[in-house]
Design an enzyme around this catalytic site. Structure first.
Site, PDB file in Angstrom:
ATOM      1  N   ASP A  89       0.868  -1.173   0.000  1.00 45.88           N
ATOM      2  CA  ASP A  89       0.000   0.000   0.000  1.00 45.88           C
ATOM      3  C   ASP A  89       0.910   1.230   0.000  1.00 45.88           C
ATOM      4  O   ASP A  89       1.557   1.533   1.011  1.00 45.88           O
ATOM      5  CB  ASP A  89      -0.898   0.006   1.239  1.00 45.88           C
ATOM      6  CG  ASP A  89      -1.986  -1.066   1.188  1.00 45.88           C
ATOM      7  OD1 ASP A  89      -1.820  -2.046   0.432  1.00 45.88           O
ATOM      8  OD2 ASP A  89      -2.981  -0.926   1.916  1.00 45.88           O
ATOM      9  N   LYS A 150      -6.534   3.361  -3.098  1.00 46.36           N
ATOM     10  CA  LYS A 150      -7.000   3.303  -1.711  1.00 46.36           C
ATOM     11  C   LYS A 150      -7.310   4.716  -1.246  1.00 46.36           C
ATOM     12  O   LYS A 150      -6.564   5.656  -1.563  1.00 46.36           O
ATOM     13  CB  LYS A 150      -5.909   2.643  -0.853  1.00 46.36           C
ATOM     14  CG  LYS A 150      -6.185   2.585   0.643  1.00 46.36           C
ATOM     15  CD  LYS A 150      -5.014   1.869   1.339  1.00 46.36           C
ATOM     16  CE  LYS A 150      -5.080   1.995   2.851  1.00 46.36           C
ATOM     17  NZ  LYS A 150      -3.938   1.322   3.508  1.00 46.36           N
ATOM     18  N   LYS A 175      -9.825   0.188  -2.525  1.00 41.09           N
ATOM     19  CA  LYS A 175      -9.779  -0.181  -1.115  1.00 41.09           C
ATOM     20  C   LYS A 175     -10.250   1.024  -0.317  1.00 41.09           C
ATOM     21  O   LYS A 175      -9.612   2.085  -0.340  1.00 41.09           O
ATOM     22  CB  LYS A 175      -8.368  -0.595  -0.700  1.00 41.09           C
ATOM     23  CG  LYS A 175      -8.236  -0.913   0.803  1.00 41.09           C
ATOM     24  CD  LYS A 175      -6.818  -1.367   1.139  1.00 41.09           C
ATOM     25  CE  LYS A 175      -6.613  -1.492   2.640  1.00 41.09           C
ATOM     26  NZ  LYS A 175      -5.236  -1.949   2.968  1.00 41.09           N
TER      27      LYS A 175
END
Length: 211
Positions: A89, A150, A175
């Site tokens: 991430d 995300k 996400k």
């Protein structure tokens, strides 16, 4: 979506500045018990990969502000891969994005994507961006070959919002992360188009699902 399917779409998270190995083990134990993934600090990835080999491990790169040198972020990715991470991430450089330096943002992300075979989720920190900037961030992530976008690190004021998930899902799988603390909140994100949820409340979310 049954409980097992729900759990598999949750990244159970512990990323605070005071996170200890004991905190990380607790999250790994809960992830293993409920069938969730885990998102943990980079410093514990090697231990976590040995401790919980069956748990999908995500870790963070350039966290939480994204303004590390590009070479440092790329090296973080390589180290995480070697330590046993399954997913990365990566925090976008919001400063460069807001300055209109979208090519530099995309180039940095592309280098990180190319550095390892691991799936890359790009954290765009929606609370700090206007809609035009959110589009630009998603376009940069898509151009770089990222796998997902995300919403948030959880460190800026504001987290995942339905409208942002809807916008982002026009580009890549999303996400939703930041402030998602219940089953109902998670379902609102899934209904908006999210594929994954990042939350420190993973257990509560799964246990809140109908039997």
């Amino acid at each position: 979506m049954n409980r097992d399917e729900l759990a598999a779409r949750i990244d159970h998270t512990v990323l605070g500045p005071e996170t200890t190995w004991a905190d990380t083990k607790r999250v790994l134990d809960e992830a293993a018990e409920y069938g969730m993934n885990a998102c943990i600090p980079p410093c514990y990835v090697a231990e976590a990969a040995e401790y919980a080999p069956d748990v999908t491990l995500a870790t963070v790169i350039g966290f939480p502000h994204g303004q590390n040198a590009p070479a440092a972020k790329r090296e973080e990715a390589v180290v995480a891969d070697g330590d046993g991470a399954d997913e990365l991430d990566v925090v976008i450089n919001v400063g460069r994005l807001r300055a209109g330096e979208t090519d530099a943002v995309a180039d940095e992300l592309a280098e990180i994507v190319a550095a390892t075979p691991l799936p890359v989720k790009v954290i765009i920190e929606t609370a700090l961006l206007g809609d035009d900037e959110k589009h630009a961030a998603c376009e940069a992530a898509e151009a770089a070959g990222a796998d997902m976008v995300k919403t948030s690190t959880g460190f800026a004021d504001g987290g995942a919002e339905v409208a942002d998930v809807e916008l982002m899902s026009e580009y890549l799988p999303v996400k939703a992360s930041g402030g998602v603390g219940s089953y109902d909140e998670a379902m609102a994100m899934f209904e908006a188009g999210a594929e994954r949820i990042g939350a420190s409340s993973g257990v509560e979310i799964v246990e809140g699902a109908p039997q």
